[in-house]
Design an enzyme around this catalytic site. Structure first.
Site, mmCIF file in Angstrom:
data_model
loop_
_atom_site.group_PDB
_atom_site.id
_atom_site.type_symbol
_atom_site.label_atom_id
_atom_site.label_comp_id
_atom_site.label_asym_id
_atom_site.label_seq_id
_atom_site.Cartn_x
_atom_site.Cartn_y
_atom_site.Cartn_z
ATOM 1 N N GLY A 142 11.193 32.962 57.567
ATOM 2 C CA GLY A 142 10.753 34.206 56.977
ATOM 3 C C GLY A 142 11.087 35.384 57.878
ATOM 4 O O GLY A 142 11.289 35.236 59.089
ATOM 5 N N CYS A 143 11.139 36.569 57.278
ATOM 6 C CA CYS A 143 11.507 37.760 58.043
ATOM 7 C C CYS A 143 10.456 38.115 59.087
ATOM 8 O O CYS A 143 10.778 38.376 60.256
ATOM 9 C CB CYS A 143 11.760 38.940 57.105
ATOM 10 S SG CYS A 143 10.418 39.268 55.920
ATOM 11 N N PHE A 144 9.169 38.120 58.703
ATOM 12 C CA PHE A 144 8.115 38.430 59.668
ATOM 13 C C PHE A 144 8.056 37.412 60.808
ATOM 14 O O PHE A 144 7.979 37.801 61.980
ATOM 15 C CB PHE A 144 6.757 38.518 58.973
ATOM 16 C CG PHE A 144 6.534 39.777 58.182
ATOM 17 C CD1 PHE A 144 6.636 41.034 58.780
ATOM 18 C CD2 PHE A 144 6.198 39.723 56.842
ATOM 19 C CE1 PHE A 144 6.412 42.197 58.056
ATOM 20 C CE2 PHE A 144 5.964 40.886 56.109
ATOM 21 C CZ PHE A 144 6.071 42.125 56.720
#
Length: 330
Positions: A142-144
């Site tokens: 995921g990006c986060f």
């Protein structure tokens, strides 16, 4: 390598095309979209006009003919493709959440039954390069969790508590229209959301444990009035004081020779459009709190760029092929 992009009409799909067009070994032969099948890719990706001549298709998974596939689809959709692609020998990078977590944690986090589970390498290359190398299927993070984990990784094993505060551009919500991303609700505003229970938190906990950390992990995201980028402030707390020279040595050693990590002031303008992650840090005077800040482009290092980086490692290409470009500043 012939490339298929499943779910090519979204923001991540568009960035996969943009970046792969500069890749020395990539030939995009298939871009799928259920709603846009039969229309040119450049009808909605207008920035790619005169660079690619390809129409969207909507093939059955068994009719996808490629060497590598990218699954740029929402969670639950990727599992409908993964097993068949793997069985057919098509190397796959999955940008959804479907294979990032153990099955029980995935089902608890996303509230759905996983119908085609298998264990896959978790593709933060700076942590899992050896697992990704030669793999036939990789779960793109995921990006986060990407920006957060990279901010804290070199000192995670020393921490007792890590608090991640992230601010993301609106493109992280995808291209669907919603009240949350409606312009008057976003502009001149910073809005926290899913304050204690964001779906990316289990990935952050998973990677902290992988790094040998027993720290408690907390995460709160905010929506930023910007299009691209995530800036994460990691508050890393220690029981015993650390000194700045030790911290500097840890970061420099951990990220030595990493092509996409830069130890410099983290600003969104420095990484926008690129696969770089910029990191800087400051230590509290008493040595018990380190504040580390990371900046990534959520669609590149947080999605499409990291997916291509994983493909490069999987296939034995130069890790930077298709990715060695600067951020767009100003």
């Amino acid at each position: 390598m012939d490339i298929a992009i499943v779910g090519a009409s979204g923001y991540a799909g568009g960035d996969l095309i943009r970046l792969l067009l500069t890749h020395s070994q990539a030939n995009i032969v298939c871009a799928t979209s259920r709603k846009l099948a039969g229309t040119p890719v450049t009808k909605d990706h207008i920035h790619l006009k005169n660079l690619i001549d390809l129409d969207y298709t909507n093939p059955d998974v068994n009719d996808i003919d490629a060497d590598v596939a990218f699954l740029a689809v929402p969670h639950t959709a990727a599992m409908q493709y993964a097993l068949q692609l793997r069985e057919r020998g098509i190397r796959t990078v999955d940008l959804s959440a479907d294979y990032r977590l153990p099955q029980d944690i995935y089902e608890k986090t996303y509230g759905v039954k996983h119908t085609a589970y298998f264990k896959a390498p978790y593709g933060i290359p700076e942590l899992h390069r050896d697992e990704v190398r030669g793999a036939d299927f990789v779960a793109n993070p995921g990006c986060f969790p990407t920006g957060a984990t990279l901010a804290a990784a070199p000192v995670a094993d020393l921490a007792t508590t890590i608090i991640y505060d992230s601010k993301s551009g609106v493109s992280g919500a995808g291209d669907s229209v919603s009240e949350t991303t409606h312009y008057p609700n976003v502009d001149e505003n910073i809005a926290p959301y899913k304050i204690t229970a964001h779906r990316h938190l289990p990935e952050m906990k998973q990677e902290a444990a992988f790094l040998g950390s027993s720290a408690k992990i907390y995460f709160t995201p905010h929506l930023l009035p910007a299009i691209r980028g995530i800036i994460t402030t990691a508050h890393i707390l220690f029981n015993e004081p650390v000194n700045l020279e030790e911290v500097k040595k840890r970061y420099e050693t951990f990220y030595k020779d990493e092509p996409f990590i830069r130890l410099q002031t983290a600003k969104l303008g420095g990484v926008r459009g690129s696969n770089f992650c910029d990191i800087n840090f400051e230590l509290e005077a008493d040595g018990t709190r380190l504040v580390a800040v990371s900046a990534i482009d959520n669609l590149v290092k947080g999605a499409a760029g990291q997916a291509i980086q994983n493909m490069n490692i999987m296939c034995g290409f130069s890790e930077t092929d298709g990715l060695r470009m600067p951020g767009m500043f100003p």
